[in-house]
Design an enzyme around this catalytic site. Sequence first.
Site, mmCIF file in Angstrom:
data_model
loop_
_atom_site.group_PDB
_atom_site.id
_atom_site.type_symbol
_atom_site.label_atom_id
_atom_site.label_comp_id
_atom_site.label_asym_id
_atom_site.label_seq_id
_atom_site.Cartn_x
_atom_site.Cartn_y
_atom_site.Cartn_z
ATOM 1 N N ASP A 44 48.394 -48.172 6.609
ATOM 2 C CA ASP A 44 50.026 -48.130 6.445
ATOM 3 C C ASP A 44 49.642 -47.661 4.562
ATOM 4 O O ASP A 44 48.947 -48.308 3.786
ATOM 5 C CB ASP A 44 50.347 -48.929 6.250
ATOM 6 C CG ASP A 44 51.513 -48.515 5.622
ATOM 7 O OD1 ASP A 44 52.577 -48.772 6.321
ATOM 8 O OD2 ASP A 44 51.759 -49.241 4.028
ATOM 9 N N TYR A 49 50.963 -45.096 -3.881
ATOM 10 C CA TYR A 49 49.875 -46.335 -4.166
ATOM 11 C C TYR A 49 48.818 -45.575 -4.447
ATOM 12 O O TYR A 49 47.872 -46.207 -5.112
ATOM 13 C CB TYR A 49 49.532 -47.059 -2.949
ATOM 14 C CG TYR A 49 50.123 -47.818 -1.959
ATOM 15 C CD1 TYR A 49 51.648 -47.997 -2.156
ATOM 16 C CD2 TYR A 49 50.275 -48.090 -0.188
ATOM 17 C CE1 TYR A 49 52.198 -49.089 -1.745
ATOM 18 C CE2 TYR A 49 51.265 -48.843 0.045
ATOM 19 C CZ TYR A 49 51.647 -48.872 -0.077
ATOM 20 O OH TYR A 49 52.832 -49.914 0.830
ATOM 21 N N LYS A 74 55.080 -43.271 2.941
ATOM 22 C CA LYS A 74 56.633 -43.297 2.046
ATOM 23 C C LYS A 74 56.078 -42.587 1.349
ATOM 24 O O LYS A 74 56.025 -41.904 -0.029
ATOM 25 C CB LYS A 74 56.364 -44.745 1.838
ATOM 26 C CG LYS A 74 55.590 -45.336 2.517
ATOM 27 C CD LYS A 74 56.065 -47.085 2.640
ATOM 28 C CE LYS A 74 55.029 -47.798 3.207
ATOM 29 N NZ LYS A 74 53.325 -47.895 3.018
ATOM 30 N N HIS A 107 60.052 -45.263 0.337
ATOM 31 C CA HIS A 107 59.530 -46.830 0.293
ATOM 32 C C HIS A 107 60.705 -47.655 -0.424
ATOM 33 O O HIS A 107 60.299 -49.175 0.075
ATOM 34 C CB HIS A 107 58.997 -46.137 -1.242
ATOM 35 C CG HIS A 107 57.566 -47.166 -0.827
ATOM 36 N ND1 HIS A 107 56.676 -46.862 -1.552
ATOM 37 C CD2 HIS A 107 57.628 -48.266 -0.630
ATOM 38 C CE1 HIS A 107 55.552 -47.589 -1.377
ATOM 39 N NE2 HIS A 107 56.010 -49.050 -0.734
#
Length: 279
Positions: A44, A49, A74, A107
């Site tokens: 994931d 990120y 996302k 997200h």
Amino acid sequence: MNYITFHNNVKIPQIGFGTWQIPDGEVAYDSVKFALDAGYRHIDTAEAYGNEASVGKAIAESGIKREDIFLTTKIHNKEHGYEKTVKAFKKSLELLQTDYVDLLLIHWPNPLASRDNWEADNAGTWKAMEEFYEKGMVRSIGISNFREHHIEALLKTAKIIPHVNQIRLYAGEQQEELVTYCKAKGMALEAYSPLGTGGLLSSEIVNTIAQEVGKSAAQVCLRYDVQKGYIILPKSVTPSSIKQNLEIFDFELSDAQMGKLDAMENICGPTKNPDETTF
Ligand code: A2P
């Protein structure tokens, strides 16, 4: 490996390797590579990120077939709306070195960049995601951090009901009404921060149960979520922990132990209100 089946019959491994807060570069590459070697088949990540490039490299160099890995990313908060989503996802696929992902999520429902227009922006993003789905660029689509009113707004124009909602869930943070609502709509639940970003590991209740079952505090927390039927996404950069977190399918918590964890207070800080985030 245990699987959860989405309402479109796509199967997702119940445990995935969470990469939030893993810095891009060597650390992300090494930990994803180690996780795949240890047996994880579900990773994931997210554009936000900043580690998609390392995740993609680790997958590409793992020697494991792409179709044997369940990969989630996302859509970034700054990329809401139809056109931006199309561009952003193309970039994610490039960084991830793949031509599809298994799950694509919005997200956050109401980011600062969309606050005046969040409902229409989510509708545009979702339309783009439905087109990716029809074209086979994603095997399933979902949402993250959405509350009931965000989902109700999305469903006004959605053709596909989200396959999943990824939210903050752990012993002490139940989000019960939201979980019940999502289940009634047929959505699976993904638990992020299943260890309360580590905050749960010092809980006396958790540690007492860990002693009773002869497992670690982390394994008790993860087992709790598994018995709730959630998909879990523990994060770690420590090889022994990455490995240990997979070893949760060979024991069971009793009803009494589950009850004690159910009754826990949230000791890891409040969950962010998605309508008040500053990002
Ligand atoms: P680290 O990354 O240094 O290994 P969450 O999944 O809820 O976000 O929690 C992640 C935090 O929990 C990280 O600080 C991670 O540490 C720590 N952690 C993950 N698995 C374990 C484990 N099995 N034992 C101890 N700490 C763990």
